[in-house]
Design a protein around this motif. Sequence first.
Motif, PDB file in Angstrom:
ATOM      1  N   ALA A  80       0.835  -1.206   0.000  1.00 15.71           N
ATOM      2  CA  ALA A  80       0.000   0.000   0.000  1.00 15.71           C
ATOM      3  C   ALA A  80       0.869   1.255   0.000  1.00 15.71           C
ATOM      4  O   ALA A  80       0.519   2.251  -0.638  1.00 15.71           O
ATOM      5  N   LEU A  81       1.999   1.200   0.686  1.00 16.69           N
ATOM      6  CA  LEU A  81       2.921   2.345   0.706  1.00 16.69           C
ATOM      7  C   LEU A  81       3.349   2.703  -0.713  1.00 16.69           C
ATOM      8  O   LEU A  81       3.387   3.872  -1.087  1.00 16.69           O
ATOM      9  N   LYS A  82       3.648   1.696  -1.515  1.00 11.22           N
ATOM     10  CA  LYS A  82       4.019   1.933  -2.915  1.00 11.22           C
ATOM     11  C   LYS A  82       2.880   2.615  -3.665  1.00 11.22           C
ATOM     12  O   LYS A  82       3.110   3.502  -4.483  1.00 11.22           O
ATOM     13  N   LEU A  83       1.647   2.210  -3.369  1.00 12.34           N
ATOM     14  CA  LEU A  83       0.485   2.738  -4.088  1.00 12.34           C
ATOM     15  C   LEU A  83       0.070   4.141  -3.649  1.00 12.34           C
ATOM     16  O   LEU A  83      -0.759   4.764  -4.317  1.00 12.34           O
ATOM     17  N   THR A  84       0.618   4.642  -2.532  1.00 16.19           N
ATOM     18  CA  THR A  84       0.218   5.975  -2.056  1.00 16.19           C
ATOM     19  C   THR A  84       0.696   7.094  -2.968  1.00 16.19           C
ATOM     20  O   THR A  84       0.162   8.198  -2.905  1.00 16.19           O
ATOM     21  N   GLY A 136       3.536   8.815  -2.899  1.00 17.42           N
ATOM     22  CA  GLY A 136       4.014   9.927  -2.070  1.00 17.42           C
ATOM     23  C   GLY A 136       2.939  10.496  -1.164  1.00 17.42           C
ATOM     24  O   GLY A 136       2.928  11.697  -0.890  1.00 17.42           O
ATOM     25  N   PHE A 137       2.044   9.661  -0.713  1.00 19.50           N
ATOM     26  CA  PHE A 137       0.919  10.030   0.153  1.00 19.50           C
ATOM     27  C   PHE A 137      -0.053  10.991  -0.530  1.00 19.50           C
ATOM     28  O   PHE A 137      -0.782  11.713   0.132  1.00 19.50           O
ATOM     29  N   SER A 138      -0.085  10.962  -1.851  1.00 16.13           N
ATOM     30  CA  SER A 138      -0.998  11.845  -2.577  1.00 16.13           C
ATOM     31  C   SER A 138      -2.323  11.163  -2.918  1.00 16.13           C
ATOM     32  O   SER A 138      -3.240  11.821  -3.414  1.00 16.13           O
ATOM     33  N   ARG A 139      -2.425   9.870  -2.652  1.00 15.11           N
ATOM     34  CA  ARG A 139      -3.664   9.131  -2.936  1.00 15.11           C
ATOM     35  C   ARG A 139      -4.285   8.697  -1.608  1.00 15.11           C
ATOM     36  O   ARG A 139      -3.661   8.017  -0.811  1.00 15.11           O
ATOM     37  N   LEU A 140      -5.515   9.119  -1.379  1.00 13.94           N
ATOM     38  CA  LEU A 140      -6.176   8.935  -0.080  1.00 13.94           C
ATOM     39  C   LEU A 140      -6.356   7.472   0.307  1.00 13.94           C
ATOM     40  O   LEU A 140      -5.936   7.065   1.394  1.00 13.94           O
ATOM     41  N   TRP A 141      -6.993   6.663  -0.532  1.00 11.78           N
ATOM     42  CA  TRP A 141      -7.350   5.305  -0.125  1.00 11.78           C
ATOM     43  C   TRP A 141      -6.128   4.412   0.107  1.00 11.78           C
ATOM     44  O   TRP A 141      -6.092   3.692   1.112  1.00 11.78           O
ATOM     45  N   PRO A 142      -5.137   4.440  -0.762  1.00  7.83           N
ATOM     46  CA  PRO A 142      -3.944   3.654  -0.440  1.00  7.83           C
ATOM     47  C   PRO A 142      -3.242   4.138   0.831  1.00  7.83           C
ATOM     48  O   PRO A 142      -2.705   3.336   1.597  1.00  7.83           O
ATOM     49  N   THR A 143      -3.280   5.448   1.076  1.00 14.27           N
ATOM     50  CA  THR A 143      -2.668   5.987   2.295  1.00 14.27           C
ATOM     51  C   THR A 143      -3.413   5.495   3.529  1.00 14.27           C
ATOM     52  O   THR A 143      -2.796   5.073   4.517  1.00 14.27           O
ATOM     53  N   LEU A 144      -4.746   5.517   3.486  1.00 18.00           N
ATOM     54  CA  LEU A 144      -5.534   5.009   4.612  1.00 18.00           C
ATOM     55  C   LEU A 144      -5.300   3.515   4.810  1.00 18.00           C
ATOM     56  O   LEU A 144      -5.164   3.047   5.950  1.00 18.00           O
ATOM     57  N   LEU A 204      -3.190  -0.995   7.826  1.00 24.39           N
ATOM     58  CA  LEU A 204      -2.417  -2.240   7.764  1.00 24.39           C
ATOM     59  C   LEU A 204      -1.182  -2.160   8.659  1.00 24.39           C
ATOM     60  O   LEU A 204      -0.836  -3.129   9.343  1.00 24.39           O
ATOM     61  N   GLY A 205      -0.526  -1.009   8.670  1.00 21.80           N
ATOM     62  CA  GLY A 205       0.645  -0.834   9.531  1.00 21.80           C
ATOM     63  C   GLY A 205       0.277  -0.933  11.002  1.00 21.80           C
ATOM     64  O   GLY A 205       0.964  -1.602  11.784  1.00 21.80           O
ATOM     65  N   ALA A 206      -0.808  -0.288  11.380  1.00 23.55           N
ATOM     66  CA  ALA A 206      -1.250  -0.342  12.780  1.00 23.55           C
ATOM     67  C   ALA A 206      -1.627  -1.761  13.183  1.00 23.55           C
ATOM     68  O   ALA A 206      -1.255  -2.238  14.267  1.00 23.55           O
TER      69      ALA A 206
END
Length: 105
Positions: A20-24, A26-34, A39-41
């Motif tokens: 999911a980190l790859k899909l973010t 750079g944290f510019s995409r909301l759903w992959p970032t969430l 998943l990390g938590a």
Amino acid sequence: MGAWSYLLVAGLLEIGFASALKLTDGFSRLWPTLAMVLLGAASFYCLTKAMGHIPVGTAYAIWTGIGAFGTALVGICFFNDPTNLARLAFLTLLVVSLVGLKCVS
């Protein structure tokens, strides 16, 4: 659920976290970032539960190993990461090391 089951789940969640980190982007995409945050938590929660009964060094090594191996496979299968004989051989060595740590713990 036993400590080793928690550790396995933690490692699998780590694969999802890294993917999911790859899909973010750079944290510019909301759903992959969430998804990455959740998943990390969840991965850390399961790792914490496992560390209640498994030595910290063993638990951390296996958690990162599962995450590294699984994420490498996801990268090869879905993100066109390079694959060659040497890379596959070292990934195999990683799995052997993880099994070895489980056997001696």
